[in-house]
Motif scaffolding. Structure first.
Motif, PDB file in Angstrom:
ATOM      1  N   UNK A   1       0.796  -1.080   0.032  1.00 26.83           N
ATOM      2  CA  UNK A   1       0.116  -0.198  -0.188  1.00 26.83           C
ATOM      3  C   UNK A   1       0.840   1.235   0.085  1.00 26.83           C
ATOM      4  N   UNK A   2       1.946   0.782   0.387  1.00 28.42           N
ATOM      5  CA  UNK A   2       2.905   2.417   0.653  1.00 28.42           C
ATOM      6  C   UNK A   2       2.883   3.479  -1.216  1.00 28.42           C
ATOM      7  N   UNK A   3       3.042   2.029  -1.989  1.00 26.93           N
ATOM      8  CA  UNK A   3       3.529   2.883  -3.230  1.00 26.93           C
ATOM      9  C   UNK A   3       1.817   3.482  -3.784  1.00 26.93           C
ATOM     10  N   UNK A   4       0.389   2.721  -3.455  1.00 27.36           N
ATOM     11  CA  UNK A   4      -0.374   3.785  -3.088  1.00 27.36           C
ATOM     12  C   UNK A   4      -0.696   4.799  -3.116  1.00 27.36           C
ATOM     13  N   UNK A   5       0.003   5.006  -1.218  1.00 25.11           N
ATOM     14  CA  UNK A   5      -0.564   6.250  -0.675  1.00 25.11           C
ATOM     15  C   UNK A   5       1.297   7.516  -1.585  1.00 25.11           C
ATOM     16  N   UNK A   6       2.337   7.147  -1.555  1.00 25.20           N
ATOM     17  CA  UNK A   6       2.840   7.972  -2.703  1.00 25.20           C
ATOM     18  C   UNK A   6       2.601   8.394  -3.580  1.00 25.20           C
ATOM     19  N   UNK A   7       1.976   6.741  -4.154  1.00 24.79           N
ATOM     20  CA  UNK A   7       0.820   8.281  -5.981  1.00 24.79           C
ATOM     21  C   UNK A   7       0.078   9.472  -5.229  1.00 24.79           C
ATOM     22  N   UNK A   8      -0.716   9.171  -4.342  1.00 24.42           N
ATOM     23  CA  UNK A   8      -1.623  10.051  -4.094  1.00 24.42           C
ATOM     24  C   UNK A   8      -0.202  11.178  -3.359  1.00 24.42           C
ATOM     25  N   UNK A   9       0.018  10.971  -2.793  1.00 24.01           N
ATOM     26  CA  UNK A   9       0.594  12.549  -2.392  1.00 24.01           C
ATOM     27  C   UNK A   9       1.310  13.302  -3.309  1.00 24.01           C
ATOM     28  N   UNK A  10       1.901  12.333  -4.021  1.00 21.85           N
ATOM     29  CA  UNK A  10       2.210  13.411  -5.447  1.00 21.85           C
ATOM     30  C   UNK A  10       1.380  14.161  -6.536  1.00 21.85           C
ATOM     31  N   UNK A  11       0.070  13.179  -6.623  1.00 17.33           N
ATOM     32  CA  UNK A  11      -0.982  13.677  -7.557  1.00 17.33           C
ATOM     33  C   UNK A  11      -1.567  15.013  -6.354  1.00 17.33           C
ATOM     34  N   UNK A  12      -1.963  14.511  -5.056  1.00 20.50           N
ATOM     35  CA  UNK A  12      -2.710  15.635  -4.216  1.00 20.50           C
ATOM     36  C   UNK A  12      -4.448  14.976  -4.409  1.00 20.50           C
ATOM     37  N   UNK A  13      -4.757  13.797  -5.260  1.00 16.34           N
ATOM     38  CA  UNK A  13      -5.770  13.603  -4.689  1.00 16.34           C
ATOM     39  C   UNK A  13      -5.904  12.706  -4.343  1.00 16.34           C
ATOM     40  N   UNK A  14      -6.701  12.418  -3.489  1.00 19.70           N
ATOM     41  CA  UNK A  14      -6.498  11.291  -1.911  1.00 19.70           C
ATOM     42  C   UNK A  14      -7.762  10.493  -2.127  1.00 19.70           C
ATOM     43  N   UNK A  15      -8.184  10.493  -2.890  1.00 22.46           N
ATOM     44  CA  UNK A  15      -9.133   9.698  -3.240  1.00 22.46           C
ATOM     45  C   UNK A  15      -9.033   8.826  -4.428  1.00 22.46           C
ATOM     46  N   UNK A  16      -7.332   8.538  -4.403  1.00 22.36           N
ATOM     47  CA  UNK A  16      -7.410   8.286  -6.459  1.00 22.36           C
ATOM     48  C   UNK A  16      -7.295   6.312  -5.620  1.00 22.36           C
ATOM     49  N   UNK A  17      -8.091   5.685  -6.506  1.00 17.50           N
ATOM     50  CA  UNK A  17      -7.816   4.183  -6.212  1.00 17.50           C
ATOM     51  C   UNK A  17      -8.192   3.760  -5.136  1.00 17.50           C
ATOM     52  N   UNK A  18      -9.269   4.438  -4.762  1.00 15.53           N
ATOM     53  CA  UNK A  18      -9.313   4.009  -3.370  1.00 15.53           C
ATOM     54  C   UNK A  18     -10.585   2.766  -2.721  1.00 15.53           C
ATOM     55  N   UNK A  19      -9.955   1.758  -2.131  1.00  9.74           N
ATOM     56  CA  UNK A  19     -10.759   0.895  -2.159  1.00  9.74           C
ATOM     57  C   UNK A  19     -11.713   0.396  -0.648  1.00  9.74           C
ATOM     58  N   UNK A  20     -11.239   1.161   0.425  1.00  6.25           N
ATOM     59  CA  UNK A  20     -12.141   1.260   1.596  1.00  6.25           C
ATOM     60  C   UNK A  20     -11.973   2.183   1.942  1.00  6.25           C
ATOM     61  N   UNK A  21     -12.509   3.265   2.418  1.00  6.40           N
ATOM     62  CA  UNK A  21     -12.482   4.726   2.442  1.00  6.40           C
ATOM     63  C   UNK A  21     -11.784   4.864   3.439  1.00  6.40           C
ATOM     64  N   UNK A  22     -11.938   6.292   4.202  1.00  9.88           N
ATOM     65  CA  UNK A  22     -11.827   6.346   5.041  1.00  9.88           C
ATOM     66  C   UNK A  22     -12.744   7.091   6.211  1.00  9.88           C
ATOM     67  N   UNK A  23     -14.049   7.310   6.035  1.00 13.20           N
ATOM     68  CA  UNK A  23     -15.298   6.603   6.254  1.00 13.20           C
ATOM     69  C   UNK A  23     -15.956   5.635   7.346  1.00 13.20           C
ATOM     70  N   UNK A  24     -14.890   4.568   5.934  1.00 20.24           N
ATOM     71  CA  UNK A  24     -15.721   3.248   6.337  1.00 20.24           C
ATOM     72  C   UNK A  24     -14.553   2.273   7.099  1.00 20.24           C
ATOM     73  N   UNK A  25     -13.705   2.923   7.400  1.00 19.98           N
ATOM     74  CA  UNK A  25     -12.356   2.899   8.230  1.00 19.98           C
ATOM     75  C   UNK A  25     -12.513   2.923   9.622  1.00 19.98           C
ATOM     76  N   UNK A  26     -13.224   4.801   9.485  1.00 22.50           N
ATOM     77  CA  UNK A  26     -12.944   5.107  11.099  1.00 22.50           C
ATOM     78  C   UNK A  26     -14.559   4.419  11.637  1.00 22.50           C
ATOM     79  N   UNK A  27     -15.353   4.121  11.000  1.00 20.76           N
ATOM     80  CA  UNK A  27     -16.328   3.792  11.037  1.00 20.76           C
ATOM     81  C   UNK A  27     -16.277   1.849  12.177  1.00 20.76           C
TER      82      UNK A  27
END
Length: 293
Positions: free
Chosen positions: A219-245
């Motif tokens: 998953x570090x590769x996806x995190x790196x790609x999102x940090x570079x692009x600034x789009x934190x919703x790119x390629x999301x499988x399990x979103x933040x709301x679901x994980x917080x819940x």
């Protein structure tokens, strides 16, 4: 002295702790004339028997070679050992564990004294030195010219990875990777604590845990790609709301197992804070931004 030894550039090594001694033995085995110095002289005796020249002072050790490798306790030790020593024309490679700020300051200090400077972050333990298949390496940053000129000698004990002209980058890469390692250790400790009082064999559980961590590490590769692009919703499988819940379940399970949540609660709190200011559809990447002061 053999022809092979004569062809190899001399190396001076300051510091004979466990890592320094391991480095020294690899250079000796590869045929590099080696001069060593250590504040506690007795530590040099074994290496002397193996062919190293033992200097009676850091100054005389530095005078013996153009390539000076330092592997001491901390930055203060480096300053004390080299205080007043003539470094003009020398190549100083500092493998002492320091902060990025200390590395940058030490680089300027060395350059003021007429030396080229490389800082190093060792990603290995002593038994890995001289064993290429073990995968150990050293991050180097600072003078690219020095790195290229000394790459062959530096690669004798451990692999080399040059990470930039900024002298602080080697230390930064070192600490960043080790910080991630300790985070993994924290999660591992919590996982073992959860099963500790149950009839679950930790040895049988370990392969499951190791395989899971290896899979999640991708998953570090996806995190790196999102940090570079600034789009934190790119390629999301399990979103933040679901994980917080889902976090209350983890905390309740810890409570039920009699396990302190102190290793995981801070991260869960960061996730919830990010949810308050970000998007439900984000990944966990936004937590990175919350850590920046």
């Amino acid at each position: 002295m053999t022809r092979n030894t004569a062809a190899k550039p001399p190396v001076t090594l300051l510091g004979l702790g466990a890592m320094g001694t391991a480095l020294a033995r690899t250079w000796l085995a590869a045929g590099h004339p080696l001069t060593v110095w250590n504040r506690t002289a007795a530590r040099a005796e074994a290496l002397a028997a193996e062919g190293a020249k033992v200097a009676d002072s850091a100054a005389s050790a530095v005078a013996a070679s153009a390539l000076i490798v330092v592997c001491l306790l901390d930055d203060d030790s480096v300053g004390e050992a080299l205080d007043g020593v003539d470094l003009a024309g020398r190549d100083l490679v500092n493998l002492t564990t320091t902060t990025p700020a200390q590395a940058r300051a030490r680089a300027a200090w060395a350059e003021e004294r007429g030396a080229r400077y490389l800082d190093g972050g060792i990603m290995a333990v002593p038994p890995m030195a001289g064993v290429p298949e073990a995968g150990g390496y050293v991050f180097y940053s600072g003078s690219r010219e020095l790195f290229e000129a000394r790459r062959e000698a530096l690669a004798v004990p451990l692999g080399t990875k040059y990470v930039g002209a900024d002298a602080g980058f080697a230390a930064l890469h070192d600490v960043a990777l080790l910080s991630a390692m300790y985070g993994m250790f924290a999660g591992t400790a919590h996982a073992f604590a959860l099963i500790r009082r149950e009839d679950i064999d930790p040895v049988a559980f370990a392969p499951l845990l190791a395989d899971w961590l290896a899979a999640m590490a991708q998953g570090v590769h996806g995190t790196a790609a999102q940090l570079r692009s600034g789009d934190y919703s790119e390629g999301v499988v399990s979103n933040l709301a679901m994980q917080v819940a889902g976090t209350p379940t983890f905390l309740a399970t810890a409570e039920g197992q009699g396990v302190s949540p102190e290793l995981i609660r801070p991260y869960f709190e960061l996730m919830r804070r990010r949810l308050d200011v970000g998007s439900d559809e984000e990944d966990l990447t936004g937590v990175v931004d919350l850590l920046l002061r």
